[in-house]
Design a protein around this motif. Structure first.
Motif, PDB file in Angstrom:
ATOM      1  N   THR A 155       1.045  -1.318   0.031  1.00  0.00           N
ATOM      2  CA  THR A 155       0.043   0.504   0.180  1.00  0.00           C
ATOM      3  C   THR A 155       0.960   1.352   0.052  1.00  0.00           C
ATOM      4  O   THR A 155       0.536   2.380  -0.828  1.00  0.00           O
ATOM      5  N   ILE A 156       1.735   1.315   0.884  1.00  0.00           N
ATOM      6  CA  ILE A 156       2.662   3.136   0.900  1.00  0.00           C
ATOM      7  C   ILE A 156       3.395   2.753  -0.497  1.00  0.00           C
ATOM      8  O   ILE A 156       3.431   3.701  -0.588  1.00  0.00           O
ATOM      9  N   GLY A 157       3.833   1.655  -0.932  1.00  0.00           N
ATOM     10  CA  GLY A 157       4.373   0.949  -1.951  1.00  0.00           C
ATOM     11  C   GLY A 157       3.843   2.279  -3.559  1.00  0.00           C
ATOM     12  O   GLY A 157       4.196   2.605  -4.170  1.00  0.00           O
ATOM     13  N   GLU A 158       2.899   2.436  -3.045  1.00  0.00           N
ATOM     14  CA  GLU A 158       1.926   2.101  -4.103  1.00  0.00           C
ATOM     15  C   GLU A 158       1.576   3.607  -4.568  1.00  0.00           C
ATOM     16  O   GLU A 158       1.399   4.435  -5.011  1.00  0.00           O
ATOM     17  N   MET A 159       1.967   4.323  -2.669  1.00  0.00           N
ATOM     18  CA  MET A 159       1.045   5.602  -2.651  1.00  0.00           C
ATOM     19  C   MET A 159       2.504   6.308  -2.623  1.00  0.00           C
ATOM     20  O   MET A 159       2.230   7.624  -3.542  1.00  0.00           O
ATOM     21  N   GLU A 160       3.530   5.945  -2.624  1.00  0.00           N
ATOM     22  CA  GLU A 160       4.862   6.992  -3.228  1.00  0.00           C
ATOM     23  C   GLU A 160       4.906   7.219  -4.607  1.00  0.00           C
ATOM     24  O   GLU A 160       4.717   7.673  -5.614  1.00  0.00           O
ATOM     25  N   LYS A 161       4.675   6.081  -5.481  1.00  0.00           N
ATOM     26  CA  LYS A 161       4.019   5.820  -6.540  1.00  0.00           C
ATOM     27  C   LYS A 161       3.084   6.199  -7.374  1.00  0.00           C
ATOM     28  O   LYS A 161       3.903   7.035  -8.636  1.00  0.00           O
ATOM     29  N   SER A 162       2.170   6.271  -7.019  1.00  0.00           N
ATOM     30  CA  SER A 162       1.111   7.181  -7.380  1.00  0.00           C
ATOM     31  C   SER A 162       1.126   8.542  -7.125  1.00  0.00           C
ATOM     32  O   SER A 162       0.537   9.346  -7.270  1.00  0.00           O
ATOM     33  N   GLY A 163       2.753   9.013  -6.484  1.00  0.00           N
ATOM     34  CA  GLY A 163       2.275  10.527  -5.999  1.00  0.00           C
ATOM     35  C   GLY A 163       1.926  11.101  -4.608  1.00  0.00           C
ATOM     36  O   GLY A 163       1.810  12.096  -3.892  1.00  0.00           O
ATOM     37  N   GLU A 164       0.415  10.179  -3.743  1.00  0.00           N
ATOM     38  CA  GLU A 164      -0.299  10.522  -2.699  1.00  0.00           C
ATOM     39  C   GLU A 164       0.861  10.177  -1.761  1.00  0.00           C
ATOM     40  O   GLU A 164       0.464  11.388  -0.460  1.00  0.00           O
ATOM     41  N   ALA A 165       1.833  10.110  -1.761  1.00  0.00           N
ATOM     42  CA  ALA A 165       2.496  10.101  -0.513  1.00  0.00           C
ATOM     43  C   ALA A 165       3.465  11.400  -0.305  1.00  0.00           C
ATOM     44  O   ALA A 165       2.920  12.105   0.813  1.00  0.00           O
ATOM     45  N   LYS A 166       4.077  11.877  -1.230  1.00  0.00           N
ATOM     46  CA  LYS A 166       4.729  12.951  -1.074  1.00  0.00           C
ATOM     47  C   LYS A 166       3.374  14.264  -1.356  1.00  0.00           C
ATOM     48  O   LYS A 166       3.365  15.565  -0.503  1.00  0.00           O
ATOM     49  N   LYS A 167       1.841  13.932  -1.440  1.00  0.00           N
ATOM     50  CA  LYS A 167       1.291  14.624  -1.296  1.00  0.00           C
ATOM     51  C   LYS A 167       0.811  15.268  -0.133  1.00  0.00           C
ATOM     52  O   LYS A 167       0.403  16.656   0.356  1.00  0.00           O
ATOM     53  N   ILE A 168       0.582  14.066   0.520  1.00  0.00           N
ATOM     54  CA  ILE A 168      -0.185  13.734   1.715  1.00  0.00           C
ATOM     55  C   ILE A 168       1.819  14.606   2.999  1.00  0.00           C
ATOM     56  O   ILE A 168       1.051  15.566   4.078  1.00  0.00           O
ATOM     57  N   PHE A 169       2.817  14.460   2.570  1.00  0.00           N
ATOM     58  CA  PHE A 169       4.072  15.200   2.842  1.00  0.00           C
ATOM     59  C   PHE A 169       3.648  17.114   2.760  1.00  0.00           C
ATOM     60  O   PHE A 169       3.713  17.617   3.958  1.00  0.00           O
ATOM     61  N   GLU A 170       3.003  16.795   1.476  1.00  0.00           N
ATOM     62  CA  GLU A 170       3.013  18.425   1.299  1.00  0.00           C
ATOM     63  C   GLU A 170       1.822  19.279   2.262  1.00  0.00           C
ATOM     64  O   GLU A 170       1.870  20.068   2.697  1.00  0.00           O
ATOM     65  N   LYS A 171       0.948  18.504   2.553  1.00  0.00           N
ATOM     66  CA  LYS A 171      -0.427  18.982   2.669  1.00  0.00           C
ATOM     67  C   LYS A 171      -0.231  19.275   4.789  1.00  0.00           C
ATOM     68  O   LYS A 171      -0.626  20.505   5.020  1.00  0.00           O
ATOM     69  N   TRP A 172       0.896  18.883   4.910  1.00  0.00           N
ATOM     70  CA  TRP A 172       1.589  18.899   6.977  1.00  0.00           C
ATOM     71  C   TRP A 172       2.689  19.428   6.640  1.00  0.00           C
ATOM     72  O   TRP A 172       3.007  19.958   7.934  1.00  0.00           O
ATOM     73  N   PHE A 173       3.655  19.553   6.075  1.00  0.00           N
ATOM     74  CA  PHE A 173       4.935  19.915   6.157  1.00  0.00           C
ATOM     75  C   PHE A 173       5.129  20.431   4.637  1.00  0.00           C
ATOM     76  O   PHE A 173       6.350  21.094   4.446  1.00  0.00           O
ATOM     77  N   GLY A 174       4.449  20.708   4.043  1.00  0.00           N
ATOM     78  CA  GLY A 174       5.041  21.552   2.678  1.00  0.00           C
ATOM     79  C   GLY A 174       5.216  23.119   3.126  1.00  0.00           C
ATOM     80  O   GLY A 174       4.977  23.724   4.168  1.00  0.00           O
ATOM     81  N   PRO A 175       5.569  24.063   2.139  1.00  0.00           N
ATOM     82  CA  PRO A 175       5.830  25.494   2.551  1.00  0.00           C
ATOM     83  C   PRO A 175       5.081  26.423   2.586  1.00  0.00           C
ATOM     84  O   PRO A 175       4.879  27.522   3.797  1.00  0.00           O
ATOM     85  N   ASN A 176       3.630  25.747   2.973  1.00  0.00           N
ATOM     86  CA  ASN A 176       2.044  26.968   3.457  1.00  0.00           C
ATOM     87  C   ASN A 176       2.130  26.405   4.855  1.00  0.00           C
ATOM     88  O   ASN A 176       0.777  26.891   5.288  1.00  0.00           O
ATOM     89  N   SER A 177       2.649  25.163   5.366  1.00  0.00           N
ATOM     90  CA  SER A 177       2.364  24.491   6.756  1.00  0.00           C
ATOM     91  C   SER A 177       3.462  25.178   8.035  1.00  0.00           C
ATOM     92  O   SER A 177       3.778  25.803   7.628  1.00  0.00           O
ATOM     93  N   ASP A 178       2.684  24.990   9.357  1.00  0.00           N
ATOM     94  CA  ASP A 178       2.821  25.963   9.864  1.00  0.00           C
ATOM     95  C   ASP A 178       4.038  24.424  10.006  1.00  0.00           C
ATOM     96  O   ASP A 178       4.744  25.463  11.254  1.00  0.00           O
ATOM     97  N   THR A 179       5.496  23.877   9.814  1.00  0.00           N
ATOM     98  CA  THR A 179       6.293  23.275  10.338  1.00  0.00           C
ATOM     99  C   THR A 179       6.400  22.759   8.437  1.00  0.00           C
ATOM    100  O   THR A 179       6.865  21.520   8.454  1.00  0.00           O
ATOM    101  N   PRO A 180       7.048  23.639   7.479  1.00  0.00           N
ATOM    102  CA  PRO A 180       7.776  23.548   6.370  1.00  0.00           C
ATOM    103  C   PRO A 180       8.638  22.926   7.069  1.00  0.00           C
ATOM    104  O   PRO A 180      10.549  23.346   7.395  1.00  0.00           O
ATOM    105  N   LEU A 181       9.375  21.851   6.023  1.00  0.00           N
ATOM    106  CA  LEU A 181       9.978  20.678   6.439  1.00  0.00           C
ATOM    107  C   LEU A 181      10.727  20.274   4.995  1.00  0.00           C
ATOM    108  O   LEU A 181       9.578  19.622   3.613  1.00  0.00           O
ATOM    109  N   LYS A 182      11.416  19.811   4.592  1.00  0.00           N
ATOM    110  CA  LYS A 182      12.100  18.916   3.534  1.00  0.00           C
ATOM    111  C   LYS A 182      11.917  17.808   3.603  1.00  0.00           C
ATOM    112  O   LYS A 182      12.312  16.818   4.770  1.00  0.00           O
ATOM    113  N   ARG A 183      11.272  17.183   2.079  1.00  0.00           N
ATOM    114  CA  ARG A 183      10.992  15.446   2.605  1.00  0.00           C
ATOM    115  C   ARG A 183      12.335  15.091   1.208  1.00  0.00           C
ATOM    116  O   ARG A 183      12.731  15.283   0.250  1.00  0.00           O
ATOM    117  N   ASN A 184      13.251  14.614   2.732  1.00  0.00           N
ATOM    118  CA  ASN A 184      14.560  14.038   2.392  1.00  0.00           C
ATOM    119  C   ASN A 184      14.676  11.924   2.161  1.00  0.00           C
ATOM    120  O   ASN A 184      16.057  11.692   2.595  1.00  0.00           O
TER     121      ASN A 184
END
Ligand code: GLU
Length: 275
Positions: free
Chosen positions: A239-268
């Motif tokens: 499931t999480i491997g598919e989420m990475e491939k489809s871009g869903e995992a990155k989207k979730i990261f951006e939602k919570w840690f993206g530049p417009n969030s309260d906690t901006p971090l880089k996805r390393n």
């Protein structure tokens, strides 16, 4: 000698059968019951916290629980856990999976299994601005953290002369920092960023705290699964491997840690098999 051989053989067989009978099959159970219980944090933005408007627990960890239950086709139940209670809760069967800022390491992997890494961070410190420039400044001081965390162990190793005070959760440790009872709170940078975000929202504490650039460990997060529950580990990894491939995992990261969030971090990191 023959008798002894037969006895050993039957003991080995009985042990094997017992093992097979007790190994968990969370996948089948959840499908049968129509529900999966996910152990999450409930006061750690942006991983798991109560949304002020909806009163529901939301966050990065919760979005992974949602994706897993969606793929399974079952309902999701969220149960709050602490750093110290999450492994016993899983092993006792009160929750089916841990999604609670949990670092995977060999010591914990003796008792439970882990998914591939779905988040990656490192341990740092939260301090009053300008008070801590290097680890030396923490020598002999009191540092707050949470019981049952890797943060506790890493801090004791990194600053052996410090006194580590372990609280039930990180917000309590932050309160101790505000009250001057500890000079720093230590845990994962991603968690500290959430706590700093909260402090910066309050007019009375805004701009007074910081996370100095001192990192003492790497902390790869895994979803915790009962030991030997291979079916479920495989399902979660798929499931999480598919989420990475489809871009869903990155989207979730951006939602919570993206530049417009309260906690901006880089996805390393990327979710990849075997890590
Ligand atoms: N990731 C670290 C751990 O698993 C610290 C955060 C926590 O306590 O949940 O122990």
């Amino acid at each position: 000698m023959k008798k002894l051989g037969a006895l050993i053989l039957s003991l080995v067989l009985a042990g094997g059968l017992c093992g097979a009978a007790t190994a968990a099959d969370t996948l089948a159970e959840a499908k049968k019951k129509g529900i999966l219980v996910c152990g999450v944090k409930d006061s750690l933005p942006p991983f798991g916290y109560v949304d002020a408007k909806t009163r529901e627990i939301v966050g990065y960890d919760i979005d992974f629980c949602k994706a897993i239950t969606k793929k399974l086709g079952v309902k999701l139940e969220l149960k709050p856990v602490t750093s110290a209670s999450r492994m016993p809760q899983l092993m006792e069967g009160n929750i089916d999976i841990i999604a609670a800022t949990m670092t995977k390491n060999p010591e914990r992997a003796k008792q439970i299994d882990f998914s591939d890494t779905y988040f990656f961070t490192g341990q740092k410190f939260l301090t009053k601005k300008g008070t801590v420039k290097s680890l030396k400044d923490l020598g002999g001081k009191r540092i707050g953290t949470a019981k049952g965390s890797t943060s506790e162990q890493n801090a004791a190793k990194a600053v052996p002369s410090a006194t580590i005070l372990s609280f039930d959760d990180y917000p309590q440790a932050v309160l101790a920092l505000q009250q001057g009872k500890v000079v720093a709170v230590t845990t994962d940078e991603s968690i500290l960023a959430g706590q700093l975000g909260k402090l910066n929202k309050e007019p009375s504490t805004k701009g007074q705290y910081e996370i100095p650039d001192i990192q003492i460990s790497d902390e790869p997060y895994g979803l915790g699964i009962r030991k030997g529950d291979t079916n479920f580990v495989n399902f979660v990894n798929k499931t999480i491997g598919e989420m990475e491939k489809s871009g869903e995992a990155k989207k979730i990261f951006e939602k919570w840690f993206g530049p417009n969030s309260d906690t901006p971090l880089k996805r390393n990191f990327k979710i990849t098999a075997g890590k």
